[in-house]
Design a protein around this motif. Structure first.
Motif, PDB file in Angstrom:
ATOM      1  N   MET A 301      -6.588   4.472 -17.793  1.00 16.45           N
ATOM      2  CA  MET A 301      -5.773   5.053 -16.727  1.00 16.45           C
ATOM      3  C   MET A 301      -6.330   4.699 -15.353  1.00 16.45           C
ATOM      4  SD  MET A 301      -3.113   6.497 -17.880  1.00 16.45           S
ATOM      5  CE  MET A 301      -2.624   7.345 -16.386  1.00 16.45           C
ATOM      6  N   SER A 302      -7.648   4.686 -15.211  1.00 18.72           N
ATOM      7  CA  SER A 302      -8.247   4.311 -13.927  1.00 18.72           C
ATOM      8  C   SER A 302      -7.947   2.855 -13.586  1.00 18.72           C
ATOM      9  CB  SER A 302      -9.757   4.552 -13.963  1.00 18.72           C
ATOM     10  OG  SER A 302     -10.055   5.910 -14.213  1.00 18.72           O
ATOM     11  N   ILE A 303      -8.069   1.968 -14.578  1.00 16.06           N
ATOM     12  CA  ILE A 303      -7.787   0.549 -14.349  1.00 16.06           C
ATOM     13  C   ILE A 303      -6.318   0.343 -14.010  1.00 16.06           C
ATOM     14  CG2 ILE A 303      -7.712  -1.720 -15.449  1.00 16.06           C
ATOM     15  CD1 ILE A 303     -10.181  -0.900 -17.047  1.00 16.06           C
ATOM     16  N   LEU A 308      -2.009  -0.909 -10.177  1.00 13.13           N
ATOM     17  CA  LEU A 308      -0.711  -0.593  -9.594  1.00 13.13           C
ATOM     18  C   LEU A 308      -0.789  -0.445  -8.071  1.00 13.13           C
ATOM     19  CD1 LEU A 308       0.687   1.996 -12.184  1.00 13.13           C
ATOM     20  CD2 LEU A 308       1.428  -0.369 -11.844  1.00 13.13           C
ATOM     21  N   TRP A 309      -1.931   0.014  -7.572  1.00 13.44           N
ATOM     22  CA  TRP A 309      -2.095   0.249  -6.138  1.00 13.44           C
ATOM     23  C   TRP A 309      -2.717  -0.939  -5.412  1.00 13.44           C
ATOM     24  CZ3 TRP A 309      -1.059   4.527  -2.943  1.00 13.44           C
ATOM     25  CH2 TRP A 309      -0.491   5.626  -3.587  1.00 13.44           C
ATOM     26  N   ARG A 310      -2.938  -2.043  -6.107  1.00 14.43           N
ATOM     27  CA  ARG A 310      -3.713  -3.146  -5.509  1.00 14.43           C
ATOM     28  C   ARG A 310      -3.049  -3.714  -4.261  1.00 14.43           C
ATOM     29  NH1 ARG A 310      -0.527  -5.081  -9.376  1.00 14.43           N
ATOM     30  NH2 ARG A 310       0.346  -7.195  -9.234  1.00 14.43           N
ATOM     31  N   ASN A 311      -1.716  -3.718  -4.207  1.00 15.33           N
ATOM     32  CA  ASN A 311      -1.001  -4.260  -3.052  1.00 15.33           C
ATOM     33  C   ASN A 311      -0.409  -3.169  -2.169  1.00 15.33           C
ATOM     34  OD1 ASN A 311      -1.464  -6.957  -3.846  1.00 15.33           O
ATOM     35  ND2 ASN A 311       0.291  -6.890  -5.238  1.00 15.33           N
ATOM     36  N   ARG A 312      -0.755  -1.909  -2.466  1.00 12.53           N
ATOM     37  CA  ARG A 312      -0.177  -0.793  -1.717  1.00 12.53           C
ATOM     38  C   ARG A 312      -1.216  -0.005  -0.913  1.00 12.53           C
ATOM     39  NH1 ARG A 312       2.513  -1.151  -6.592  1.00 12.53           N
ATOM     40  NH2 ARG A 312       4.789  -1.252  -6.451  1.00 12.53           N
ATOM     41  N   VAL A 313      -2.454  -0.429  -0.981  1.00 10.26           N
ATOM     42  CA  VAL A 313      -3.513   0.253  -0.245  1.00 10.26           C
ATOM     43  C   VAL A 313      -3.829  -0.550   0.989  1.00 10.26           C
ATOM     44  CG1 VAL A 313      -5.887   1.071  -0.323  1.00 10.26           C
ATOM     45  CG2 VAL A 313      -4.450   1.241  -2.349  1.00 10.26           C
ATOM     46  N   PHE A 314      -3.792   0.102   2.142  1.00 14.00           N
ATOM     47  CA  PHE A 314      -4.030  -0.558   3.434  1.00 14.00           C
ATOM     48  C   PHE A 314      -5.284   0.050   4.059  1.00 14.00           C
ATOM     49  CE2 PHE A 314       0.533  -0.486   2.595  1.00 14.00           C
ATOM     50  CZ  PHE A 314       0.843  -1.834   2.691  1.00 14.00           C
TER      51      PHE A 314
END
Length: 316
Positions: A301-303, A308-314
């Protein structure tokens, strides 16, 4: 004259070599000192965290009840998991609880942080920060005990005030459809202060230049919140979500103390099933196999969340 120059150069080279050796020695001593300071923490992690994990991996391959020598069974414990009805029910309850608790904890924590951040009086901000964080200082067992009385159908103050309003009593902890929702509400209330402080700290460190640019572009209200504030808070949202899921997948105190997994198996979580097999039925090998499943669930779940958030975290 030439000999004096050569002597001076030689002396300077020796001095430089001595200073370099002294600096290298100082760095080495500082590095050794740093490792010595880290050593107690590293030993604690290895003995009390990493060590038991490795032992559980090995123990999951055995059948052992402490009264007889361990018997190697290979993957039989994991094959048994697939046919164990209590494990399947506990897995479903754990997933349901995780979704309810983490979603409510993150969303309400963000709303409260946005509201408190707008308060201009500093002392009032400190008051709310302390008030929301206070439940986190209490143990899960103590919270479960007094919340069990509050949510009690017959004697709980929550149902008492509902009856004063002319509403029927609600079986918060005795109805199979409501029990996990009630436990998720209690868990979210206890852990709300953690996510609240994370979001409040993130709001306090938002780039003022970006916010001013958004004001110039006419971004106001919900548009400003959705298009500017939330993307800037994405690192805090990711951290709160990941840590929330890790904690929720290991939930034990609240359902065990408040309902003992009931009614029926409606609130029996995967960690409770592990505890019952390992410490009630004295099946340490099978209990270790369930613990490995919980560990792998947390890891996967952590991975997945990080992916999923790799391109959504700024990051600012």
């Amino acid at each position: 004259m030439t000999s004096r120059k050569s002597t001076a150069v030689a002396g300077g080279g020796i001095f430089h070599w001595l200073m370099q050796d002294t600096m290298d020695g100082l760095r080495r001593r500082r590095a050794v000192l740093g490792y010595l300071f880290l050593l107690p923490t590293l030993l604690g992690i290895f003995i009390f965290t990493a060590g038991p994990v490795f032992v559980s991996f090995g123990l999951s391959m055995f059948q052992w009840n402490i009264f007889k020598p361990p018997d190697f069974v290979g993957l039989e414990n994991f094959e048994r998991l697939l046919e164990d009805r209590r494990v399947i029910i506990g897995l479903g309850n754990t997933v349901k609880f995780t979704i309810l608790a983490v979603c409510s904890q993150v969303s309400i924590g963000l709303i409260l942080a946005l509201a408190v951040h707008r308060i201009s009086r500093v002392w009032l901000r400190y008051y709310f920060r302390t008030a929301f964080f206070l439940p986190l200082l209490m143990s899960g067992a103590s919270v479960a005990v007094f919340m069990g009385y509050i949510f009690h159908k017959e004697f709980g103050p929550l149902n008492y005030y509902l009856t004063l309003l002319g509403l029927p009593q609600i079986p918060w902890l005795t109805n199979s459809d409501l029990v996990m929702i009630s436990i998720a509400i209690i868990s979210a209330w206890r852990n709300l202060g953690f996510t609240f402080l994370i979001f409040l700290g993130g709001l306090s460190n938002l780039s003022q230049e970006v916010l001013d640019a958004a004001d110039v572009d006419g971004a106001q209200g919900l548009r400003r919140l959705w298009s500017v504030v939330i993307p800037l808070l994405s690192p805090q949202i990711l951290f709160a979500t990941v840590t929330g899921v890790i904690g929720a997948l290991q939930v034990f105190d609240e359902p065990y103390i408040m309902t003992r997994g009931g009614p029926g198996n409606a609130s029996r979580t995967l960690v409770m099933v592990m505890y019952e097999h390992a410490f009630k039925d004295i099946e340490f090998g099978y209990g270790s196999a369930i613990a490995i499943v919980v560990f792998l669930m947390i890891l996967v779940m952590s991975i997945v969340q990080m992916w999923l958030w790799r391109n959504r975290v700024f990051y600012q």
